[in-house]
Write an enzyme that holds these catalytic residues in place. Sequence first.
Site, PDB file in Angstrom:
ATOM      1  N   SER A 140       0.817  -1.257  -0.088  1.00 47.52           N
ATOM      2  CA  SER A 140      -0.014   0.166   0.038  1.00 47.52           C
ATOM      3  C   SER A 140       0.802   1.156  -0.038  1.00 47.52           C
ATOM      4  O   SER A 140       2.237   1.274   0.148  1.00 47.52           O
ATOM      5  CB  SER A 140      -0.926   0.030   1.192  1.00 47.52           C
ATOM      6  OG  SER A 140      -1.526   1.149   1.417  1.00 47.52           O
ATOM      7  N   TYR A 153      -3.271  -0.825  10.059  1.00 51.09           N
ATOM      8  CA  TYR A 153      -3.457  -1.091   8.559  1.00 51.09           C
ATOM      9  C   TYR A 153      -1.906  -0.652   8.365  1.00 51.09           C
ATOM     10  O   TYR A 153      -1.136  -1.102   7.598  1.00 51.09           O
ATOM     11  CB  TYR A 153      -4.506  -0.362   7.821  1.00 51.09           C
ATOM     12  CG  TYR A 153      -4.414  -0.426   6.498  1.00 51.09           C
ATOM     13  CD1 TYR A 153      -5.239  -1.569   5.902  1.00 51.09           C
ATOM     14  CD2 TYR A 153      -3.780   0.403   5.407  1.00 51.09           C
ATOM     15  CE1 TYR A 153      -5.210  -1.964   4.594  1.00 51.09           C
ATOM     16  CE2 TYR A 153      -3.874   0.268   4.198  1.00 51.09           C
ATOM     17  CZ  TYR A 153      -4.752  -0.915   3.513  1.00 51.09           C
ATOM     18  OH  TYR A 153      -4.643  -1.206   2.361  1.00 51.09           O
TER      19      TYR A 153
HETATM   20  P1  NAD Z   1     -12.166  -4.900  -1.249  1.00 54.73           P
HETATM   21  O1  NAD Z   1     -12.462  -4.622   0.300  1.00 54.73           O
HETATM   22  O2  NAD Z   1     -12.942  -4.392  -2.429  1.00 54.73           O
HETATM   23  O3  NAD Z   1     -11.383  -6.305  -1.316  1.00 54.73           O
HETATM   24  C1  NAD Z   1     -11.026  -6.965  -0.070  1.00 54.73           C
HETATM   25  C2  NAD Z   1     -11.052  -8.319  -0.684  1.00 54.73           C
HETATM   26  O4  NAD Z   1     -10.579  -9.060   0.678  1.00 54.73           O
HETATM   27  C3  NAD Z   1     -12.529  -8.969  -0.847  1.00 54.73           C
HETATM   28  O5  NAD Z   1     -12.715  -9.730  -2.112  1.00 54.73           O
HETATM   29  C4  NAD Z   1     -12.881  -9.659   0.318  1.00 54.73           C
HETATM   30  O6  NAD Z   1     -13.847 -10.482   0.163  1.00 54.73           O
HETATM   31  C5  NAD Z   1     -11.650 -10.077   1.034  1.00 54.73           C
HETATM   32  N1  NAD Z   1     -11.563 -10.400   2.350  1.00 54.73           N
HETATM   33  C6  NAD Z   1     -11.896  -9.780   3.304  1.00 54.73           C
HETATM   34  N2  NAD Z   1     -11.756 -10.380   4.268  1.00 54.73           N
HETATM   35  C7  NAD Z   1     -11.518 -11.544   4.314  1.00 54.73           C
HETATM   36  C8  NAD Z   1     -11.379 -13.158   4.838  1.00 54.73           C
HETATM   37  N3  NAD Z   1     -11.414 -12.739   6.143  1.00 54.73           N
HETATM   38  N4  NAD Z   1     -11.156 -14.002   4.248  1.00 54.73           N
HETATM   39  C9  NAD Z   1     -11.011 -13.937   2.945  1.00 54.73           C
HETATM   40  N5  NAD Z   1     -11.062 -12.943   2.221  1.00 54.73           N
HETATM   41  C10 NAD Z   1     -11.382 -11.700   2.834  1.00 54.73           C
HETATM   42  O7  NAD Z   1     -10.777  -3.750  -1.251  1.00 54.73           O
HETATM   43  P2  NAD Z   1      -9.583  -3.816  -2.448  1.00 54.73           P
HETATM   44  O8  NAD Z   1      -9.217  -2.376  -2.522  1.00 54.73           O
HETATM   45  O9  NAD Z   1      -9.753  -4.581  -3.577  1.00 54.73           O
HETATM   46  O10 NAD Z   1      -8.320  -4.719  -1.291  1.00 54.73           O
HETATM   47  C11 NAD Z   1      -7.465  -5.350  -1.818  1.00 54.73           C
HETATM   48  C12 NAD Z   1      -6.132  -5.439  -1.360  1.00 54.73           C
HETATM   49  O11 NAD Z   1      -5.675  -4.071  -1.970  1.00 54.73           O
HETATM   50  C13 NAD Z   1      -6.008  -5.165   0.095  1.00 54.73           C
HETATM   51  O12 NAD Z   1      -4.991  -5.905   0.854  1.00 54.73           O
HETATM   52  C14 NAD Z   1      -5.946  -3.883   0.479  1.00 54.73           C
HETATM   53  O13 NAD Z   1      -5.428  -3.419   1.690  1.00 54.73           O
HETATM   54  C15 NAD Z   1      -4.975  -3.246  -0.589  1.00 54.73           C
HETATM   55  N6  NAD Z   1      -4.762  -1.965  -1.190  1.00 54.73           N
HETATM   56  C16 NAD Z   1      -6.199  -1.234  -1.677  1.00 54.73           C
HETATM   57  C17 NAD Z   1      -5.863   0.059  -2.049  1.00 54.73           C
HETATM   58  C18 NAD Z   1      -7.102   0.779  -2.595  1.00 54.73           C
HETATM   59  O14 NAD Z   1      -7.003   2.045  -2.659  1.00 54.73           O
HETATM   60  N7  NAD Z   1      -8.190   0.203  -2.880  1.00 54.73           N
HETATM   61  C19 NAD Z   1      -4.825   0.585  -1.880  1.00 54.73           C
HETATM   62  C20 NAD Z   1      -3.773  -0.116  -1.435  1.00 54.73           C
HETATM   63  C21 NAD Z   1      -3.752  -1.449  -1.119  1.00 54.73           C
END
Ligand code: NAD
Length: 248
Positions: A140, A153
């Site tokens: 991130s 986080y």
């Molecule tokens: P999101 O909330 O759309 O997706 C998160 C995913 O993790 C979902 O598919 C959810 O079902 C799954 N998940 C959550 N808890 C779970 C559990 N207990 N068991 C199994 N699966 C589980 O958000 P996203 O933005 O797609 O996040 C994906 C990754 O990217 C994460 O690690 C997040 O920290 C990272 N990230 C996101 C951003 C952003 O701006 N969206 C930026 C940097 C990093």
Amino acid sequence: MFDLTGKIALVTGTSGGLGQGMAVGLAEAGASVVCISSTNSDRTVEEIRKLGGKAEQISADLSDTDALDQVFAQALSFYGGIDILVNNAGIIRRTPAADHARQDWNDVINLNLNTVFFLSQLAGRHMLERGSGKIINIASMLTFQGGINVPGYTAAKHAVAGITKALANEWAGKGVQINAIAPGYMETNNTAPIRSDEQRLQSITDRIPAGRWGTPEDLKGPVVFLASQASDYVNGHVLCVDGGWLAR
Ligand code: NAD
């Protein structure tokens, strides 16, 4: 060099967002994909099959670290191995540090860090035995910056870079590449609360040199690169896919 035909990928957290984009991207490059999702209604598998690709789904709560051995064994059973692991599943809890509940801290550290290490360990053992493999962790901007109201986080995402480097040091000489992708501000559920605050949305957008938020599509190329032969001499790297956010 970027062709993943015949490769088997395991992607966590594919019910939507970045995990869905990356799973589809890997399938478009030729990989068969095992999708792990906490929900039963994962449309990613359907989307990949519609494209003519191969995909299977496992429904599992990855915060249950005692169940990970069994989940990984199930993942191996579909296509007889795993060549690529993408540790994407993650959660975020937003409350000021002074009020941050211990439960929130523990939940975030558990899924975003403990599960990432334990799954890397399981995949790593399997890949070391075969002498090849690719692990891609999702970091991130908060791997580099402190963030606001998300101390657990930030701690977990800093640590993701740490274990990426630690494992790369041990495994780079054994044919297993472990790297991370650090997405910038991306349009997914994870950022819905900050995007619903007009002022915050505008101030973040104004600070992104590319002038827009990222999308799950933006991660397809980077994940295919790190999953493919094209990155065989790339180890312990955190690749920022952030529209220039960190360069500013
Ligand atoms: P999101 O909330 O759309 O997706 C998160 C995913 O993790 C979902 O598919 C959810 O079902 C799954 N998940 C959550 N808890 C779970 C559990 N207990 N068991 C199994 N699966 C589980 O958000 P996203 O933005 O797609 O996040 C994906 C990754 O990217 C994460 O690690 C997040 O920290 C990272 N990230 C996101 C951003 C952003 O701006 N969206 C930026 C940097 C990093």
